[in-house]
Design a protein around this motif. Sequence first.
Motif, mmCIF file in Angstrom:
data_model
loop_
_atom_site.group_PDB
_atom_site.id
_atom_site.type_symbol
_atom_site.label_atom_id
_atom_site.label_comp_id
_atom_site.label_asym_id
_atom_site.label_seq_id
_atom_site.Cartn_x
_atom_site.Cartn_y
_atom_site.Cartn_z
ATOM 1 N N GLU A 11 44.054 48.265 -84.364
ATOM 2 C CA GLU A 11 45.249 48.251 -83.552
ATOM 3 C C GLU A 11 45.751 49.565 -83.218
ATOM 4 N N TYR B 130 41.518 45.774 -89.483
ATOM 5 C CA TYR B 130 42.265 45.429 -88.511
ATOM 6 C C TYR B 130 43.582 46.077 -87.988
ATOM 7 N N LEU C 270 36.361 38.765 -83.132
ATOM 8 C CA LEU C 270 37.386 39.334 -82.050
ATOM 9 C C LEU C 270 36.947 39.526 -80.666
#
Length: 303
Positions: free
Chosen positions: A225, A221, A263
């Motif tokens: 980003e 994750y 997501l």
Amino acid sequence: MNNLPKKVKIVEVGPRDGLQNEKEPVSAAAKIELVDRLSRAGFANIEAAAFVSPKWVPQMASSSEVMAGITRRPGTIYSALVPNLQGFESALASKADEVVIFGAASEAFSQKNINCSIAESIARFEPVARAAKDHGLRLRGSISTAFGCPYQGEVPLDAVADVVRRMRDLGCDEIDIADTIGVATPRKTQEVMLRAAREFPLESLSGHFHDTYGQALANIYASLEVGVAIFHSSVSGLGGCPYAKGATGNVATEDVLYMMNGLGIETGVDLDQVVDAGLFISQQLGRKGVSRAGNAIAAKRAG
């Protein structure tokens, strides 16, 4: 949330990185079945073989047989790990689409693992890189211990950047930044990825995380980003590292897919089919898989 990639490529490494350290032999037929199941699930890239000395990695001795037996899905890249020109010739004969060369970011790991310095190890791959380019094959570079080393501990960012630069200069199309012993945490992950991206295009960098300390999904994750959009994972969480004491397997593909689906990030891979592939190989190995999502989905199905 808005700045996360809309689409990621998952490189499935179970058939090679996952199975290479299994003590009991896994038949070529089982490996072929596993690769075919993963192909049908929709992976764009499957690490299917390694042309290494059977003395050192007996589990990969059937690589030629596996590559000859699989049903190739158009659009899927079938990769093979090669340590030298001899391995490259075997990969070429087996019609691999991509060859994978490897080096370490840690000098101590390089010496312990392949008995030579980082510079020497990269120099050995020069003829392999040239041959890959001459034959129009994709070339991928894999950098182990980029986040920490079992022998020297911390690995400086500049050491990682140096190997990225060397791999880039060999002509690599893609470079993997690997957390071989699973010690990375999210902020460190972002630092390493951003430093590597100063030497090589971010869109061609991939994250290869092991889940030793339970940080792999968090690190993926964190990579998302900062714009990383290629990740390696292993069906059913297969694999480990023979040179890293206590290092558990690669992050489980099912867990990564469950997170990406949540997501809203496109992978092109069918999670249910991957769960089936995980159940298949776990049955072959005679043990339960370690994927949390895979086990949860299987339990829900069993009702």
